[in-house]
Scaffold this motif. Sequence first.
Motif, PDB file in Angstrom:
ATOM      1  N   LEU A 168       0.952  -1.241   0.098  1.00 18.10           N
ATOM      2  CA  LEU A 168      -0.121  -0.064  -0.003  1.00 18.10           C
ATOM      3  C   LEU A 168       0.901   1.326   0.009  1.00 18.10           C
ATOM      4  N   ARG A 171       0.888   3.163  -3.098  1.00 18.67           N
ATOM      5  CA  ARG A 171      -0.290   3.577  -3.563  1.00 18.67           C
ATOM      6  C   ARG A 171      -0.769   4.943  -3.116  1.00 18.67           C
ATOM      7  N   GLU A 172       0.084   5.561  -2.401  1.00 19.03           N
ATOM      8  CA  GLU A 172      -0.483   6.927  -1.537  1.00 19.03           C
ATOM      9  C   GLU A 172       0.822   7.977  -1.936  1.00 19.03           C
ATOM     10  N   GLN A 173       1.271   7.596  -3.134  1.00 16.34           N
ATOM     11  CA  GLN A 173       2.278   8.725  -3.254  1.00 16.34           C
ATOM     12  C   GLN A 173       1.861   9.866  -3.694  1.00 16.34           C
ATOM     13  N   HIS A 174       0.612  10.217  -4.003  1.00 19.69           N
ATOM     14  CA  HIS A 174       0.144  11.445  -4.344  1.00 19.69           C
ATOM     15  C   HIS A 174      -0.257  12.332  -3.262  1.00 19.69           C
ATOM     16  N   LEU A 175      -0.307  11.653  -2.147  1.00 17.75           N
ATOM     17  CA  LEU A 175      -0.508  12.513  -0.734  1.00 17.75           C
ATOM     18  C   LEU A 175       0.801  12.907  -0.267  1.00 17.75           C
ATOM     19  N   HIS A 183       1.070   6.910   7.271  1.00 16.81           N
ATOM     20  CA  HIS A 183       0.656   5.450   6.734  1.00 16.81           C
ATOM     21  C   HIS A 183       1.739   4.515   6.780  1.00 16.81           C
ATOM     22  N   ARG A 186       2.270   3.469  10.316  1.00 14.86           N
ATOM     23  CA  ARG A 186       1.030   2.483  10.798  1.00 14.86           C
ATOM     24  C   ARG A 186       1.370   1.044  10.491  1.00 14.86           C
ATOM     25  N   LEU A 255      -5.080  10.659   9.064  1.00 11.56           N
ATOM     26  CA  LEU A 255      -5.295  10.084   7.628  1.00 11.56           C
ATOM     27  C   LEU A 255      -6.626  10.102   7.362  1.00 11.56           C
ATOM     28  N   ASN A 258      -7.708  14.776   6.656  1.00 10.65           N
ATOM     29  CA  ASN A 258      -6.806  15.312   6.593  1.00 10.65           C
ATOM     30  C   ASN A 258      -6.782  16.935   6.657  1.00 10.65           C
TER      31      ASN A 258
END
Lengths: 260, 260
Positions: A168, A171-175, A183, A186, A255, A258
Motif C-alpha cells: 500500500l 499507492r499513496e504517493q500522491h498524498l 501511513h 502505521r 489520515l 486530513n
Amino acid sequence: MFHNDDSGAICAGAEKSEKNWRTQLVPKCAHVDCGIQSCMRDVPFRTADKALLERSMGVRNFDRGDKIFSEGVASSGLYCVRSGLVLLNYKDAIRSDKALRLVGPGDLMGYRSLFADEPHVTTAEALTVCNICFFPKTPIIRLTDTYPLFSRMLFRKLARDRGSRNGLVMREQHLPIKLRLIHFLRMMEKQYGITSRGGAVCVQLPLMRRQIASLLSARPESVARAITELEREGLAVANGRNITIPNPRALYHMLDSNDE
Amino acid sequence: MFHNDDSGAICAGAEKSEKNWRTQLVPKCAHVDCGIQSCMRDVPFRTADKALLERSMGVRNFDRGDKIFSEGVASSGLYCVRSGLVLLNYKDAIRSDKALRLVGPGDLMGYRSLFADEPHVTTAEALTVCNICFFPKTPIIRLTDTYPLFSRMLFRKLARDRGSRNGLVMREQHLPIKLRLIHFLRMMEKQYGITSRGGAVCVQLPLMRRQIASLLSARPESVARAITELEREGLAVANGRNITIPNPRALYHMLDSNDE
DNA sequence: CGTACCGTTGAGGTGAGTCAAAGTAAGTGG
DNA sequence: CCACTTACTTTGACTCACCTCAACGGTACG
C-alpha cells in the motif's frame, strides 16, 4: 498478479560468500517452519514428498546489506523470510533505484520471477540480519503440480500478502509526505510495534532515512522534516530509528481527516 | 503476488442492468477465445471439462462508464477483457479515488480477489465499449485443481502481465510529470498505437485528462500543460484524445537522458 | 439556447526538492 | 582510549514544479 517484486537468483548471495545454502547452520527444527508452512496445512502430502521439500530446502543467514538476489538474474526458486527484514528495490524508467516494498517474517519473495519464468526485476537487500530459507524451483513446481491444494494455498497466501501490508505504501504517493509517513508508520507499527501500557507504541525501524524516503518516493531531508513536524505536534517522539507514538489513534486520525 | 488490483464481483454490472451474463449475445465463436485461452494450450483437458468451462463462461458487453465490478464486493470469478479498455480504481488512505492500472484485451481481472478469497479492493470501470467474459469461481477452481498445468500457465500469465505493461506507471511517480506522461504514452502506444509510414505513431487514448491524471498521480491541468509542452517541443501533436508522436525515438529518448 | 462537462490557459501559492553545512553516531587504527 | 574517517541525520535557505483557483472556449445534449 504478482506485482513485479519478484526474484529468485541463482545462488543469490554470491557476493556474500560462496557458502552453499545447505552449508549454513540449519536451526534446530529441521522441518519447514517458514511462511510456506501455512500453505501446507490440510494438504495431504505423502511422506516422501514432504521429505523432498525438506531435503531440498536451503537455509542461510544474511548480514545487513547483503544482497539475497539481484535484478536481472534468472529465478532459481522461492525465498521465504524467517526472521529479519528485506527491502526490494527496482530500477525506474530512468534507471535510478527505487524501493518497492518490505518483506518480513513469514513473507515470500521471488515468486513473480519464479512463476513468470523470467529474470528478477528487483534486488532483495537484507535490512537486518536475516534468516532466509530457499526452495529450489524444481521441487516447488513438482509439488504444485502434484498437490493442487498446495498450489491454491500458496497463491492464496501470495494474493493476501499483497492485499494488505506495505504494498500500500506505493499507492499513496500522491498524498503529502506527512500522510505517507503516517501511513508507513502505521504499517510498521502493526508488524513491529511494541505496545506499552498506556497505549503508546514503540517502533524500532530497521531502515535509514534514505530507505524510508525511497519507499515514500521522497528525499531523506523531507522525511526528517516530516518526522520533526510530527514531534512538534506531539504525535511522535523520534530517537534515531526508534519512534515512539504516544497516541496512535490521534496520529492515524490525521489520515481520515486530513485537516492539517 | 497479485498486486491489489483484484476483483470479481458477484453480478458486477448490476448497475447496468439485471441482464445475466449468459443472456448477452455471445459472439459467433462459442469457444473460449479470450486471455485465458493462452493458458489452455498444451493442457490435456478432457472434453467434459473443457465443455464445463465453455458452458459456465458468461459474456457481456459494457458501455463506456459501466462498472464491471465494485470495491468491497466478494469475488465471484475471473474476468477477461476481450475487447475495449478497463480502468481499475481504488480508494487511497484518505478514501479518495485513484486510478491503479489499465486492463486491455487479453488481460485478466479479478484474480487477486478470487485467489485470496477476499472482497475486491478495486472498482473496474469500462473506459470504452467492452466485451468481457466471465468465468465463475467454482469451475475455475475445479479446473485448476484438476489440471496443475492449467494452474501453472494461468499463474505464469498473471505473473508476466504485471511484470510489463502499465503496472509500471505506478512505479515512476517520483519522476516529473512530463516523464511520467512520456512513459504512459509509450505504454499506450505499444498496445494501441497505429504506426504510419514515416515512423509517426498515432494513439487514440480512451481516457480523459482526468483519468490520465489519476493514473499519473497528477492533476488534469498538469497533464494538459505537459502535453502542451511536448507540443511546443515538437515531440507530440495533440488533438483532444488523439495524440500523434512524429518521432517516437526522440520522445522516448527523454526518459534515458533526462536533460530537459 | 441553456446546461453540463471537458480541455486549456493564466495567476498565484506552496510543498517538497536541491544545495550546503553542521551535528551525531559508528567504525578504524594507532 | 583517543584521533580520525565515514556515513547518517538534521536543519536552514533557496528554488521550482506542481497544485489550486478561476476564467474561458469547445462540444454534446436536452
